[in-house]
Design a protein around this motif. Structure first.
Motif, PDB file in Angstrom:
ATOM      1  N   ILE A   4       0.854  -1.184   0.000  1.00 57.02           N
ATOM      2  CA  ILE A   4       0.000   0.000   0.000  1.00 57.02           C
ATOM      3  C   ILE A   4       0.889   1.233   0.000  1.00 57.02           C
ATOM      4  N   CYS A   5       0.652   2.103  -0.937  1.00 55.31           N
ATOM      5  CA  CYS A   5       1.409   3.344  -1.020  1.00 55.31           C
ATOM      6  C   CYS A   5       0.439   4.471  -0.714  1.00 55.31           C
TER       7      CYS A   5
ATOM      8  N   ARG B 164     -12.555  -0.362  -2.871  1.00 50.78           N
ATOM      9  CA  ARG B 164     -12.051  -0.692  -4.201  1.00 50.78           C
ATOM     10  C   ARG B 164     -11.725  -2.161  -4.245  1.00 50.78           C
ATOM     11  N   PHE B 165     -12.106  -2.807  -5.342  1.00 49.61           N
ATOM     12  CA  PHE B 165     -11.700  -4.185  -5.581  1.00 49.61           C
ATOM     13  C   PHE B 165     -10.364  -4.190  -6.300  1.00 49.61           C
ATOM     14  N   SER B 166      -9.560  -5.200  -6.068  1.00 49.26           N
ATOM     15  CA  SER B 166      -8.303  -5.297  -6.808  1.00 49.26           C
ATOM     16  C   SER B 166      -8.626  -5.608  -8.262  1.00 49.26           C
ATOM     17  N   ARG B 167      -7.623  -5.545  -9.109  1.00 45.83           N
ATOM     18  CA  ARG B 167      -7.863  -5.605 -10.551  1.00 45.83           C
ATOM     19  C   ARG B 167      -8.518  -6.906 -10.985  1.00 45.83           C
ATOM     20  N   ASP B 168      -8.199  -8.000 -10.297  1.00 46.46           N
ATOM     21  CA  ASP B 168      -8.848  -9.257 -10.670  1.00 46.46           C
ATOM     22  C   ASP B 168      -9.935  -9.648  -9.700  1.00 46.46           C
TER      23      ASP B 168
ATOM     24  N   VAL C 189      -9.441   8.685   2.141  1.00 40.20           N
ATOM     25  CA  VAL C 189     -10.507   9.243   1.319  1.00 40.20           C
ATOM     26  C   VAL C 189     -10.641   8.517  -0.016  1.00 40.20           C
ATOM     27  N   HIS C 190      -9.553   7.916  -0.485  1.00 36.49           N
ATOM     28  CA  HIS C 190      -9.609   7.299  -1.819  1.00 36.49           C
ATOM     29  C   HIS C 190      -8.673   6.107  -1.866  1.00 36.49           C
ATOM     30  N   LEU C 191      -9.097   5.085  -2.604  1.00 39.54           N
ATOM     31  CA  LEU C 191      -8.259   3.914  -2.810  1.00 39.54           C
ATOM     32  C   LEU C 191      -8.195   3.620  -4.297  1.00 39.54           C
ATOM     33  N   HIS C 192      -7.053   3.105  -4.743  1.00 33.97           N
ATOM     34  CA  HIS C 192      -6.917   2.833  -6.178  1.00 33.97           C
ATOM     35  C   HIS C 192      -5.904   1.726  -6.361  1.00 33.97           C
TER      36      HIS C 192
ATOM     37  N   LEU D 153      -0.795  -2.715  -7.240  1.00 37.48           N
ATOM     38  CA  LEU D 153      -0.269  -1.997  -6.082  1.00 37.48           C
ATOM     39  C   LEU D 153      -1.404  -1.110  -5.581  1.00 37.48           C
ATOM     40  N   LEU D 154      -1.596  -1.064  -4.284  1.00 35.76           N
ATOM     41  CA  LEU D 154      -2.722  -0.280  -3.764  1.00 35.76           C
ATOM     42  C   LEU D 154      -2.249   1.122  -3.418  1.00 35.76           C
ATOM     43  N   LEU D 155      -2.886   2.113  -4.025  1.00 37.69           N
ATOM     44  CA  LEU D 155      -2.600   3.498  -3.682  1.00 37.69           C
ATOM     45  C   LEU D 155      -3.737   3.996  -2.810  1.00 37.69           C
ATOM     46  N   ALA D 156      -3.402   4.748  -1.806  1.00 39.78           N
ATOM     47  CA  ALA D 156      -4.423   5.312  -0.938  1.00 39.78           C
ATOM     48  C   ALA D 156      -4.147   6.794  -0.792  1.00 39.78           C
TER      49      ALA D 156
END
Lengths: 255, 720
Positions: free
Chosen positions: B381-382, B638-642, B701-704, B710-713
């Protein structure tokens, strides 16, 4: 500002204590101390506005003193004016039904940046430039005819487009050739014409359309590059002088 | 005409309803020929009629039924006209008809909830008996329910809250202020804890004038609160209420509640608690029965209709990539149409441009290098912390390829940063553009003006805090929506504002671009969500139905459906094609602030102020999971890409990772569950929780998830 816990100091005036109590009753436990001041100010302003309106209504009705009906009327009028509430549900359901009946519009392929008609965009300049040179009277008559950009922009705070690089005019009403524009962006450009001293137009006349943009797709790169011919524009503009309102440039210059 | 109608009204009072309705119908047909003023007069006098028809309630099923049908028939000859005024006569009588129809367990085929309801004037609560006796009625009912059998008590307790609120509102509306206050004092403590916020709002409504400004409460009054009760419990209740002294409550029940009866075992308190909580009760079973195309659209590699030979042929000459990347979409594997996927042209979608195709190729390349996540392999998580935001950060979005991040702020600015070392540039001015060589290969680089390169671009334009931001999939546009009621479209090539979409006249809480671009959705304080296209200055669709503000709007991955979460604690799924509400999900106990569709399109995750994440199966319309753990509002999901991991970020300064694969496996949807909508949620939140990651003091506030998982927050540091 760090939000303070709710603690009414002992020396707070009664109004502030009452307001703090109201906030507590409504379940608000954490707030900055200035919130109470703002709420009190609002309450004071609201009540005085209502009472002033009520006085006006009661004097209009030739009553000797303000009574509850006047206050009620004042409240009602102010509510309709300042504190509007969203439309009622039946109205929303109705307009939703009307709107949802029309099928989704088909999408034209390869139409460049898909934006509403220029009238509804904020892409036009909302200023015009005063000319620096004396007006040159050419054979075609006054060239200092206001050239108009997309209308009705003056009321909107929009950021100026990049299409206004120089002191010359900004946009043209009729297109000749193809204007310069770019993928994802559309702005009008004048290749500077040295001779004509023209003023940019007031943006207040909505009747003239800016149809400068003529997107054309070049190859796979999706770049719309078009150029603008200026010389012929002058003549075409002159033909438009009859259609548009004249502006009194002299007066403006003398200001 | 006015005189005749008044005469009719007199007639009504003295005679039986059916005849009066016949007369009215004839009257209405006559009047429909005159336009303009007559419509208004009919409308204005129709309130009287409607009130009269509603006055003798419970007169008899047949008569009320006749009333309703006739009233509905009456409404039809008036096309257009003022919607509020003339739309009004139908519902009280119509609701009467439907009431009885419902009570007998059959559905009349008209969804009352979505019909235009009475305007405030018309929805006059009728005097159901003496106001001072309300407390007696309520306590009598309370006593009865508390003395009933355990198995029925849980179900019948659902009645308390709606009855309490409706009775209270009726007292207020009929201006019995003191009785209303004492009624409230006595019984508000008995209600369930999750209704406390509503009760607090109610406690401040003590006069009829107060109600006019509160649209949510008005909607609550005019809509029917839905309860799901088993047939046995219902019979018990009905028998009790139809005794002479309880007739008043029976009338109230009939007027304001919709009882959806099912056959089978009564539900336990736990099951009920999971599903209730919304302002409109639960969802009727019929509301969740429409077919939803939750599959994904085929990803065309090229701009030709997919055919087996063509696909192979194109592949040879087209992209150099030979290996088929592992995609979770339906694309390459199945040649047949997925039965759950919408047809390709169900809604018009923009064509793929060359830049989009290049982007897809990049996406596939990145997908090949994607980390497969799972319980053993958790994402890194970044966290991007916004400093010095002074609690003004209100919205964040990150592009799909994670190259740019945008923040919307309470000072009405929108700031765009570049996440990669590549700076943000705007295109050159037109004068300079004419000088470049248009045929060179790197023309896309040359059009950029190096002098404007910077890490940060600030966009000014809004006149209120920016509550929602969204990048377009092709990274050319940015949307932002604000408290000033507009949604603005910004160009990311010139960093200027292009369009302001005005439609909501009230704060817009959320906006999002469609996954294919061109369309976007916005939802706001006016309780509707709107679908727009970038080239139309007015919305294309209006999704109306929520009782309170629409706080969160998301597109389904196939762009055919839109999910909206609202402050009325329901989540609705809308069909873009025709604007219909196809699913209603209840169960949250607070306003919903985050929504996430799973990448395969089958499931929806929702997060609210109650700190729970609920998982829904879209196809069946059921709740399939509940993730407990957060202690404060969940603002990011947010769901991961798969689709293997679900990440949730909350105001409690944590990011939690949940095992999505496990949560969605073994879904036993037998016939009983599908028919009745009962669920038995396993208490497995602890098993599904894969990790809790705390920040120092930064609400998330946001997850991506980047393309490589890689999870960005993102969040703003708050110092307390």
């Amino acid at each position: 500002m760090e939000p303070a816990k709710m603690a009414s100091p002992k020396s707070a005036p009664k109004d502030a204590q009452v307001m703090a109590q109201i906030l507590k009753d409504m379940g608000i436990t954490e707030y900055e101390p200035r919130v109470i001041n703002q709420m009190l100010e609002f309450a004071y302003r609201y009540v005085t506005t209502i009472l002033e309106d009520a006085k006006i209504y009661s004097s209009h009705a030739k009553k000797s003193s303000v009574d509850a009906d006047d206050v009620r009327l004042a409240i009602q009028c102010r509510t309709d004016q300042s504190f509007t509430s969203p439309p009622p549900r039946d109205f929303l359901l109705d307009i939703a039904r009307q709107k949802n009946q029309t099928p989704l519009p088909l999408i034209k392929p390869y139409s460049g940046p898909r934006l509403p008609p220029d009238r509804y965009c904020l892409t036009a300049p909302n200023y015009r430039l005063k000319s620096l040179q004396k007006k040159v009277s050419s054979s075609a008559g006054r060239i200092t005819v206001p050239r108009l950009s997309v209308g009705a922009v003056s009321s909107r705070p929009s950021t100026p487009t990049l299409g206004t690089p120089s002191a010359q005019t900004v946009s043209v009403s009729t297109k000749v050739g193809t204007p310069v524009s770019l993928t994802g962006q559309r702005f009008t450009v004048q290749i500077p014409s040295s001779q004509a001293a023209v003023k940019s137009a007031t943006p207040t006349t909505p009747t003239v359309q800016n149809v400068l943009i003529n997107p054309s797709l070049i190859g796979p790169k999706n770049i719309l590059i078009t150029t603008n011919m200026v010389s012929s524009q002058n003549t075409s503009n002159d033909s438009n002088t009859l259609k548009r309102k004249h502006e009194d440039d002299d007066d403006y210059d003398n200001l | 005409e006015r005189q005749t109608l008044l005469a009719v009204l007199q007639f009504l009072r003295r005679s039986n309803l059916r005849e009066s309705e016949e007369i009215l119908r004839r009257e209405a047909r006559l009047l429909s020929d005159d336009l303009g003023g007559s419509v208004a007069t009919v409308a204005s006098s129709s309130p009287g009629v409607a009130a009269v028809t509603a006055v003798p309630p419970g007169k008899g099923g047949a008569r009320a039924g006749g009333c309703g049908v006739a009233a509905r028939g009456w409404r039809l000859p008036f096309p257009g006209g003022t919607p509020g005024a003339w739309g009004s006569p139908a519902p009280p009588a119509a609701s009467g008809a439907l009431r009885d129809a419902e009570v007998q367990g059959s559905v009349s085929g008209v969804v009352v909830e979505d019909q235009p309801d009475v305007s405030a004037v018309l929805s006059a609560y009728n005097q159901q008996g003496d106001p001072t006796l309300y407390e007696e009625y309520y306590s009598g009912l309370k006593h009865f329910i508390e003395c009933s059998l355990d198995c029925h008590r849980a179900e019948l307790s659902q009645l308390f809250y709606p009855l309490f609120v409706h009775m209270y509102l009726e007292l207020v509306y009929n201006q019995h202020e003191s009785e209303a206050k004492s009624f409230f004092e006595r019984f508000h403590g008995d209600q369930e804890c999750y209704y406390q916020d509503d009760l607090r709002v109610l406690s401040s409504l003590t006069k009829k004038e107060h109600m006019k400004g509160n649209e949510t409460m008005l909607d609550f009054r005019t809509s029917k609160f839905v309860l799901r009760i088993s047939r046995d419990s219902y019979q018990l209740l009905k028998r009790h209420l139809q005794e002479k002294q309880n007739n008043q409550i029976w009338n109230i029940v009939q007027e304001h509640l919709y009882i959806d009866i099912f056959d089978g075992m009564p539900r336990s308190k736990q099951q009920i608690d999971a599903m209730v909580g919304s302002l409109a009760g639960e969802a009727k079973r019929e509301a969740n029965k429409a077919k939803v195309f939750f599959g994904l659209l085929k990803e065309p590699e090229f701009d030709v209709p997919l055919d087996d030979e063509d696909e192979e042929g194109e592949n040879e000459e087209g992209k150099p990539k030979k290996k088929k990347p592992k995609k979770d979409s339906v694309g390459s594997k199945s040649k047949k149409q997925d039965p759950n996927a919408p047809p390709q042209n169900r809604i018009p979608l923009p064509e793929l441009k060359d830049s989009d195709k290049l982007d897809k190729v990049m996406n596939m390349k990145e997908a090949a290098r994607r980390v497969r996540l799972g319980p053993e392999c958790l994402p890194s998580i970044c966290f991007y912390t916004f400093l010095n935001a002074y609690q003004g950060l209100t919205a964040v979005d990150i592009t799909d390829d994670s190259s740019m991040i945008v923040g919307g702020f309470a000072d009405s600015t929108v700031r765009v940063w570049s996440v990669t070392p590549k700076k943000l540039r705007s295109v050159k001015t037109a004068a300079d553009l004419s000088l470049i060589d248009k045929e060179s290969d790197d023309v896309l680089e040359r059009i950029m003006d190096e002098k404007t390169a910077s890490e940060l671009k600030i966009l000014y334009g809004h006149s209120g805090p920016v509550y929602g931001t969204s990048f377009s999939p092709d990274r050319n546009y940015l949307l932002s929506c604000s408290e000033d009621g507009t949604v603005r479209l910004w160009s990311l090539q010139t960093f200027t504002c292009l369009v302001g979409y005005k439609g909501h006249n009230y704060p817009v809480w959320d906006t999002q671009f469609s996954p294919y671009g061109y369309y976007f959705v916005s939802g706001g304080h006016d309780r509707v969500a709107r679908l727009w296209a970038t080239d139309h200055y007015q919305p294309l669709r209006i999704f109306a139905g929520h009782l309170a503000d629409v706080t969160c709007t998301r597109f389904h991955p196939n762009s055919n459906y839109i999910a909206t979460g609202s402050a009325d604690r329901t989540v609705r799924l809308w069909d873009v094609l025709n604007g219909n509400c196809v699913r209603i999900f209840t169960g949250h106990k607070g306003p919903i602030h985050s929504l996430a569709f799973s990448p395969n399109g089958r499931f929806l995750a929702t997060g609210a102020t109650d700190g729970r994440v609920l998982l829904w199966d879209i196809g069946h319309g059921l709740m399939v999971g509940e993730l407990k753990g957060h202690t404060d509002t969940i603002y990011a999901l947010r769901f991961s890409r798969d689709g293997e991991i679900l990440a949730s970020g909350s105001m409690d300064n944590t990011v939690r990772l949940w095992d999505a694969v496990k949560a969605f496996e073994d879904l036993e949807t037998d016939d009983f569950t599908t028919a009745t909508g009962h669920i038995n949620l396993p208490e497995n939140s602890q098993d599904l929780l894969l990790g809790t990651y705390m920040t120092k003091s930064t609400p998330v506030v946001h997850l991506h998830f980047t393309r490589r998982n890689l999870l960005l927050a993102a969040g703003a540091y708050s110092s307390q």
